[in-house]
Design an enzyme around this catalytic site. Sequence first.
Site, PDB file in Angstrom:
ATOM      1  NE  ARG A 104     -11.233 -23.867  18.182  1.00 53.20           N
ATOM      2  CZ  ARG A 104     -12.524 -22.920  19.203  1.00 53.20           C
ATOM      3  NH1 ARG A 104     -12.779 -22.774  20.484  1.00 53.20           N
ATOM      4  NH2 ARG A 104     -13.526 -23.262  18.246  1.00 53.20           N
ATOM      5  CG  ASP A 203     -12.483 -21.748   8.096  1.00 54.70           C
ATOM      6  OD1 ASP A 203     -10.894 -22.764   6.784  1.00 54.70           O
ATOM      7  OD2 ASP A 203     -12.656 -22.569   7.978  1.00 54.70           O
TER       8      ASP A 203
HETATM    9  C1  PRP Z   1      -8.900 -20.407  15.812  1.00 55.13           C
HETATM   10  C2  PRP Z   1      -7.964 -18.999  16.527  1.00 55.13           C
HETATM   11  C3  PRP Z   1      -7.969 -18.871  17.659  1.00 55.13           C
HETATM   12  C4  PRP Z   1      -8.811 -20.041  18.193  1.00 55.13           C
HETATM   13  C5  PRP Z   1      -9.143 -20.081  19.116  1.00 55.13           C
HETATM   14  O1  PRP Z   1      -7.565 -20.955  15.439  1.00 55.13           O
HETATM   15  O2  PRP Z   1      -7.562 -18.414  14.976  1.00 55.13           O
HETATM   16  O3  PRP Z   1      -6.429 -19.626  17.210  1.00 55.13           O
HETATM   17  O4  PRP Z   1      -9.108 -20.370  17.214  1.00 55.13           O
HETATM   18  O5  PRP Z   1      -9.557 -20.567  19.813  1.00 55.13           O
HETATM   19  P1  PRP Z   1      -9.273 -21.007  21.086  1.00 55.13           P
HETATM   20  O6  PRP Z   1      -9.942 -20.339  22.361  1.00 55.13           O
HETATM   21  O7  PRP Z   1     -10.548 -21.897  21.450  1.00 55.13           O
HETATM   22  O8  PRP Z   1      -8.255 -22.018  21.714  1.00 55.13           O
HETATM   23  P2  PRP Z   1      -8.269 -22.790  14.233  1.00 55.13           P
HETATM   24  O9  PRP Z   1      -7.974 -23.707  15.904  1.00 55.13           O
HETATM   25  O10 PRP Z   1      -9.722 -21.774  13.375  1.00 55.13           O
HETATM   26  O11 PRP Z   1      -6.919 -22.679  13.527  1.00 55.13           O
HETATM   27  P3  PRP Z   1      -6.582 -22.165  12.313  1.00 55.13           P
HETATM   28  O12 PRP Z   1      -6.285 -20.042  12.303  1.00 55.13           O
HETATM   29  O13 PRP Z   1      -5.830 -22.699  11.417  1.00 55.13           O
HETATM   30  O14 PRP Z   1      -8.104 -21.892  11.292  1.00 55.13           O
HETATM   31  N1  URA Z   2     -11.957 -19.783  16.562  1.00 54.26           N
HETATM   32  C1  URA Z   2     -12.592 -18.884  15.833  1.00 54.26           C
HETATM   33  O1  URA Z   2     -12.154 -18.756  14.606  1.00 54.26           O
HETATM   34  N2  URA Z   2     -13.358 -18.447  15.505  1.00 54.26           N
HETATM   35  C2  URA Z   2     -14.147 -18.761  16.414  1.00 54.26           C
HETATM   36  O2  URA Z   2     -15.528 -18.107  17.452  1.00 54.26           O
HETATM   37  C3  URA Z   2     -13.331 -19.182  18.009  1.00 54.26           C
HETATM   38  C4  URA Z   2     -12.455 -19.800  17.297  1.00 54.26           C
END
Ligand code: PRP
Ligand code: URA
Length: 209
Positions: A104, A203
Amino acid sequence: MAKLEVINHPLIQHKLSILRRTDTSTKAFRELVNEIAMLMGYEVLRDLPLEDVEIETPITKTVQKQIAGKKLAIVPILRAGIGMVDGLLSLVPAAKVGHIGMYRDEETLQPVEYLVKLPEDINQRQVFVVDPMLATGGSAILAVDSLKKRGASNIKFVCLVSAPEGVKALQEAHPDVEIFTAALDEHLNEHGYIVPGLGDAGDRLFGTK
Ligand code: PRP
Ligand code: URA
């Protein structure tokens, strides 16, 4: 409208409460994500087709049931979805695993796709997209768009924690995709994080912050 199923077995609720805690270690977080995914698997896989099989017990021949061997694919949204794969694979070890890489954008909250690697016959498989978090729904919607563009049509979405905003958005964008969640939380905060949520799943899973 796609069905939403909240799988709130007491074991899942208990483990989810530990998962949410700030003082839960990366090691415990990883273990819990896998355990919850496995426990959810019982419900998520409830529709697996069965077929008759003739077997022999020590007493007699009999016709019983076995899994019909329908082709399955588990597709984690990277990074955090990876944490759920082994839990589900422990129930369906023959499933193939595809990957969709997405993050995101922190400013716009829009998902950015950076990798798609799927089994070649994805159009013939029952697909389970897995990601611990369904927040705005942007990542889930784009992942399902991507799968449908490549021919997948039988898709279910499995997450641990969801926000009403994300559920609504995913249901509107993909009314054919059933959603399974372990918890439906209150709302999103101004940064797009789920409240009460568990923080940043990627994370916490990989210890990157
Ligand atoms: C997080 C989570 C989802 C997304 C959800 O990923 O694992 O994929 O956010 O958010 P949304 O419904 O608003 O799209 P992130 O973007 O943090 O990526 P990462 O898992 O690589 O840290
Ligand atoms: N992605 C995350 O990992 N946590 C949240 O709460 C929203 C998006």
